[in-house]
Design an enzyme around this catalytic site. Structure first.
Site, short mmCIF file in Angstrom:
data_model
loop_
_atom_site.label_atom_id
_atom_site.label_comp_id
_atom_site.label_asym_id
_atom_site.label_seq_id
_atom_site.Cartn_x
_atom_site.Cartn_y
_atom_site.Cartn_z
N ASP A 194 -46.59 36.96 -33.07
CA ASP A 194 -47.27 35.84 -32.81
C ASP A 194 -48.96 36.11 -32.51
O ASP A 194 -49.12 37.03 -31.90
CB ASP A 194 -46.99 34.81 -31.86
CG ASP A 194 -47.21 33.21 -32.26
OD1 ASP A 194 -47.16 33.08 -33.25
OD2 ASP A 194 -47.49 32.34 -31.32
N LYS A 218 -59.93 45.91 -43.44
CA LYS A 218 -59.22 45.24 -42.38
C LYS A 218 -58.09 45.75 -41.64
O LYS A 218 -58.00 45.65 -40.52
CB LYS A 218 -58.83 43.68 -42.93
CG LYS A 218 -58.69 42.87 -41.69
CD LYS A 218 -58.17 41.62 -42.24
CE LYS A 218 -57.50 40.51 -41.20
NZ LYS A 218 -56.73 39.35 -41.89
P1 IMP Z 1 -49.33 33.88 -37.07
O1 IMP Z 1 -48.93 34.00 -35.66
O2 IMP Z 1 -49.68 35.25 -37.61
O3 IMP Z 1 -48.76 32.86 -37.99
O4 IMP Z 1 -50.86 33.44 -36.75
C1 IMP Z 1 -51.18 31.85 -36.56
C2 IMP Z 1 -52.85 31.54 -36.94
O5 IMP Z 1 -53.65 32.31 -36.71
C3 IMP Z 1 -52.80 31.50 -38.48
O6 IMP Z 1 -52.34 30.54 -38.99
C4 IMP Z 1 -54.20 31.67 -38.73
O7 IMP Z 1 -54.97 30.65 -38.65
C5 IMP Z 1 -54.79 32.59 -37.64
N1 IMP Z 1 -54.91 34.35 -37.74
C6 IMP Z 1 -53.94 35.15 -37.45
N2 IMP Z 1 -53.96 36.24 -38.07
C7 IMP Z 1 -55.24 36.11 -38.48
C8 IMP Z 1 -56.28 37.04 -39.33
O8 IMP Z 1 -56.09 38.13 -39.25
N3 IMP Z 1 -57.48 36.45 -39.60
C9 IMP Z 1 -57.76 35.22 -39.60
N4 IMP Z 1 -56.87 34.44 -39.05
C10 IMP Z 1 -55.85 34.70 -38.82
#
Ligand code: IMP
Length: 198
Positions: A69, A174
Protein backbone atom coordinates in the site's frame (compact mmCIF):
# COMPACT_ATOMS: atom_id res chain seq x y z
CA UNK A 1 9.51 -20.92 -2.50
CA UNK A 2 5.99 -19.75 -3.33
CA UNK A 3 5.02 -16.07 -3.09
CA UNK A 4 1.47 -14.84 -3.62
CA UNK A 5 0.64 -11.20 -4.24
CA UNK A 6 -2.55 -9.83 -2.72
CA UNK A 7 -3.61 -7.57 -5.57
CA UNK A 8 -5.91 -7.52 -8.58
CA UNK A 9 -3.61 -5.04 -10.32
CA UNK A 10 -1.83 -6.85 -13.18
CA UNK A 11 0.85 -4.12 -13.38
CA UNK A 12 1.90 -4.70 -9.77
CA UNK A 13 2.06 -8.43 -10.35
CA UNK A 14 4.15 -7.95 -13.48
CA UNK A 15 6.50 -5.52 -11.72
CA UNK A 16 7.17 -7.96 -8.88
CA UNK A 17 7.59 -10.92 -11.22
CA UNK A 18 10.17 -8.93 -13.19
CA UNK A 19 11.94 -7.93 -10.01
CA UNK A 20 12.44 -11.58 -9.04
CA UNK A 21 13.43 -12.86 -12.47
CA UNK A 22 16.25 -15.41 -12.14
CA UNK A 23 15.55 -16.15 -8.47
CA UNK A 24 14.29 -19.56 -7.33
CA UNK A 25 10.86 -18.28 -6.37
CA UNK A 26 7.44 -18.88 -7.92
CA UNK A 27 5.23 -15.82 -7.90
CA UNK A 28 1.45 -15.96 -8.28
CA UNK A 29 -1.26 -13.34 -8.47
CA UNK A 30 -4.67 -13.87 -6.89
CA UNK A 31 -6.17 -14.28 -10.37
CA UNK A 32 -3.72 -17.07 -11.18
CA UNK A 33 -4.95 -18.93 -8.10
CA UNK A 34 -8.60 -18.36 -9.00
CA UNK A 35 -9.28 -15.96 -6.13
CA UNK A 36 -11.63 -13.28 -7.40
CA UNK A 37 -12.81 -11.64 -4.20
CA UNK A 38 -12.14 -7.95 -3.64
CA UNK A 39 -10.34 -7.05 -0.45
CA UNK A 40 -11.72 -3.94 1.21
CA UNK A 41 -9.11 -1.47 2.41
CA UNK A 42 -10.71 -0.45 5.69
CA UNK A 43 -7.56 0.44 7.63
CA UNK A 44 -6.70 3.86 9.03
CA UNK A 45 -3.08 3.65 7.88
CA UNK A 46 -1.29 2.22 4.86
CA UNK A 47 0.38 -0.28 7.21
CA UNK A 48 -3.02 -1.54 8.36
CA UNK A 49 -4.29 -1.80 4.79
CA UNK A 50 -1.27 -3.79 3.62
CA UNK A 51 -1.71 -6.17 6.57
CA UNK A 52 -5.48 -6.50 5.99
CA UNK A 53 -4.87 -7.53 2.37
CA UNK A 54 -2.05 -9.97 3.16
CA UNK A 55 -3.86 -11.60 6.12
CA UNK A 56 -7.04 -12.04 4.07
CA UNK A 57 -5.16 -14.00 1.45
CA UNK A 58 -2.99 -15.92 3.91
CA UNK A 59 -6.14 -17.47 5.39
CA UNK A 60 -6.83 -19.08 2.02
CA UNK A 61 -3.42 -20.11 0.87
CA UNK A 62 -0.11 -21.69 1.82
CA UNK A 63 3.12 -19.84 1.12
CA UNK A 64 4.45 -16.33 1.61
CA UNK A 65 1.79 -13.69 1.01
CA UNK A 66 2.72 -10.10 0.24
CA UNK A 67 0.58 -6.98 -0.10
CA UNK A 68 1.56 -3.37 -0.61
CA UNK A 69 0.00 0.00 0.00
CA UNK A 70 1.29 3.45 -0.87
CA UNK A 71 0.48 6.99 0.18
CA UNK A 72 1.66 10.56 -0.32
CA UNK A 73 2.27 12.41 2.94
CA UNK A 74 2.38 16.22 2.83
CA UNK A 75 3.90 17.89 5.90
CA UNK A 76 1.92 21.14 5.67
CA UNK A 77 -1.32 19.11 5.51
CA UNK A 78 -0.43 17.05 8.58
CA UNK A 79 0.30 14.00 6.48
CA UNK A 80 -2.70 14.19 4.15
CA UNK A 81 -3.65 12.63 1.78
CA UNK A 82 -1.80 9.62 3.29
CA UNK A 83 -3.96 6.50 3.42
CA UNK A 84 -6.59 8.39 1.34
CA UNK A 85 -4.22 9.19 -1.56
CA UNK A 86 -6.24 7.30 -4.18
CA UNK A 87 -9.56 8.89 -3.15
CA UNK A 88 -8.35 12.31 -1.91
CA UNK A 89 -10.87 14.29 -3.99
CA UNK A 90 -13.67 11.74 -3.54
CA UNK A 91 -14.54 8.08 -3.98
CA UNK A 92 -14.24 8.07 -7.78
CA UNK A 93 -11.65 10.82 -8.08
CA UNK A 94 -9.25 10.81 -11.03
CA UNK A 95 -5.53 11.52 -10.68
CA UNK A 96 -6.27 14.95 -12.14
CA UNK A 97 -8.95 15.68 -9.50
CA UNK A 98 -6.56 14.66 -6.72
CA UNK A 99 -3.73 16.82 -8.04
CA UNK A 100 -6.07 19.78 -8.44
CA UNK A 101 -7.25 19.44 -4.85
CA UNK A 102 -3.69 19.17 -3.56
CA UNK A 103 -2.49 22.25 -5.48
CA UNK A 104 -5.51 24.22 -4.26
CA UNK A 105 -4.88 23.30 -0.61
CA UNK A 106 -1.26 24.42 -0.94
CA UNK A 107 -2.00 27.65 -2.81
CA UNK A 108 0.24 30.45 -1.51
CA UNK A 109 2.28 28.09 0.68
CA UNK A 110 6.00 28.81 0.15
CA UNK A 111 8.27 26.15 -1.31
CA UNK A 112 10.12 25.39 1.92
CA UNK A 113 6.82 24.47 3.57
CA UNK A 114 5.75 22.10 0.78
CA UNK A 115 7.78 19.11 1.93
CA UNK A 116 6.28 15.70 1.21
CA UNK A 117 7.18 12.05 0.91
CA UNK A 118 5.82 8.93 -0.69
CA UNK A 119 5.78 5.82 1.47
CA UNK A 120 5.22 2.27 0.27
CA UNK A 121 4.63 -0.45 2.80
CA UNK A 122 4.90 -4.12 1.92
CA UNK A 123 3.34 -6.56 4.39
CA UNK A 124 4.86 -10.04 4.30
CA UNK A 125 2.74 -12.67 6.02
CA UNK A 126 3.96 -16.22 6.56
CA UNK A 127 2.79 -18.90 8.94
CA UNK A 128 3.24 -17.38 12.41
CA UNK A 129 5.14 -14.35 11.19
CA UNK A 130 4.22 -10.86 9.97
CA UNK A 131 6.74 -8.31 8.72
CA UNK A 132 6.35 -4.76 7.45
CA UNK A 133 8.91 -3.42 4.97
CA UNK A 134 9.00 0.27 4.10
CA UNK A 135 10.23 2.36 1.18
CA UNK A 136 10.35 6.16 1.06
CA UNK A 137 10.97 9.00 -1.37
CA UNK A 138 11.31 12.58 -0.12
CA UNK A 139 10.61 15.74 -2.10
CA UNK A 140 8.40 18.84 -2.38
CA UNK A 141 4.98 19.51 -3.88
CA UNK A 142 5.22 21.88 -6.86
CA UNK A 143 2.73 24.72 -7.41
CA UNK A 144 1.86 23.52 -10.92
CA UNK A 145 1.87 20.30 -12.93
CA UNK A 146 5.20 19.39 -14.52
CA UNK A 147 5.93 16.49 -16.89
CA UNK A 148 3.85 13.90 -18.71
CA UNK A 149 5.20 10.53 -17.54
CA UNK A 150 4.15 8.29 -14.68
CA UNK A 151 0.82 8.40 -12.90
CA UNK A 152 -0.97 9.69 -9.83
CA UNK A 153 0.82 12.54 -8.07
CA UNK A 154 3.96 12.28 -10.23
CA UNK A 155 3.42 15.65 -12.02
CA UNK A 156 3.28 17.60 -8.73
CA UNK A 157 6.06 15.76 -6.88
CA UNK A 158 9.49 17.40 -7.20
CA UNK A 159 12.63 15.37 -6.52
CA UNK A 160 15.09 18.01 -5.30
CA UNK A 161 18.37 16.25 -5.96
CA UNK A 162 17.37 15.48 -9.56
CA UNK A 163 15.83 18.92 -10.23
CA UNK A 164 12.83 17.26 -11.87
CA UNK A 165 9.29 16.19 -11.09
CA UNK A 166 8.62 12.45 -11.02
CA UNK A 167 6.60 12.89 -14.22
CA UNK A 168 9.72 14.22 -15.96
CA UNK A 169 11.63 11.00 -15.29
CA UNK A 170 11.62 7.96 -17.53
CA UNK A 171 10.20 4.82 -15.96
CA UNK A 172 13.74 3.49 -15.66
CA UNK A 173 14.91 6.62 -13.83
CA UNK A 174 11.90 6.56 -11.52
CA UNK A 175 12.41 2.88 -10.75
CA UNK A 176 15.91 3.61 -9.44
CA UNK A 177 14.78 6.06 -6.77
CA UNK A 178 11.11 5.44 -6.07
CA UNK A 179 9.48 4.54 -2.77
CA UNK A 180 8.21 1.34 -4.39
CA UNK A 181 11.68 0.37 -5.62
CA UNK A 182 13.08 1.05 -2.13
CA UNK A 183 10.44 -1.24 -0.57
CA UNK A 184 10.95 -3.91 -3.26
CA UNK A 185 14.72 -3.95 -2.58
CA UNK A 186 13.92 -4.64 1.06
CA UNK A 187 11.55 -7.40 -0.02
CA UNK A 188 14.28 -8.91 -2.17
CA UNK A 189 16.69 -8.93 0.80
CA UNK A 190 14.00 -10.51 2.98
CA UNK A 191 13.34 -13.28 0.43
CA UNK A 192 17.07 -13.89 -0.15
CA UNK A 193 17.55 -14.33 3.57
CA UNK A 194 14.63 -16.76 3.72
CA UNK A 195 16.15 -18.75 0.84
CA UNK A 196 19.46 -18.97 2.71
CA UNK A 197 17.70 -20.29 5.80
CA UNK A 198 16.17 -23.17 3.81
P1 IMP B 1 -1.51 2.14 -4.24
O1 IMP B 1 -1.55 1.76 -2.81
O2 IMP B 1 -0.26 1.66 -4.93
O3 IMP B 1 -2.76 1.79 -4.99
O4 IMP B 1 -1.41 3.74 -4.27
C1 IMP B 1 -2.43 4.57 -3.76
C2 IMP B 1 -2.44 5.92 -4.46
O5 IMP B 1 -1.21 6.61 -4.21
C3 IMP B 1 -2.54 5.85 -5.98
O6 IMP B 1 -3.87 5.83 -6.40
C4 IMP B 1 -1.84 7.13 -6.41
O7 IMP B 1 -2.73 8.21 -6.35
C5 IMP B 1 -0.79 7.33 -5.35
N1 IMP B 1 0.52 6.77 -5.79
C6 IMP B 1 1.05 5.56 -5.46
N2 IMP B 1 2.26 5.39 -6.01
C7 IMP B 1 2.50 6.53 -6.72
C8 IMP B 1 3.60 6.96 -7.52
O8 IMP B 1 4.61 6.26 -7.71
N3 IMP B 1 3.48 8.18 -8.06
C9 IMP B 1 2.39 8.98 -7.90
N4 IMP B 1 1.34 8.62 -7.17
C10 IMP B 1 1.39 7.41 -6.58
Amino acid sequence: MKIIIATHNPHKTEEIKNFFKGYPVEIYSMAELGIKEDIEETGNTIEENALIKARFLKEKIDGIVIADDTGLFVEHLNGQPGVYSARFAGENATYEDNNKKLLKLLEGVPYEKRKAYFKTVIAVVERGKETLLEGKLEGHILDHLRGKNGFGYDPVFYVDNLGKSLAELTMEEKNKISHRADALMKLKNYILQRLEEK
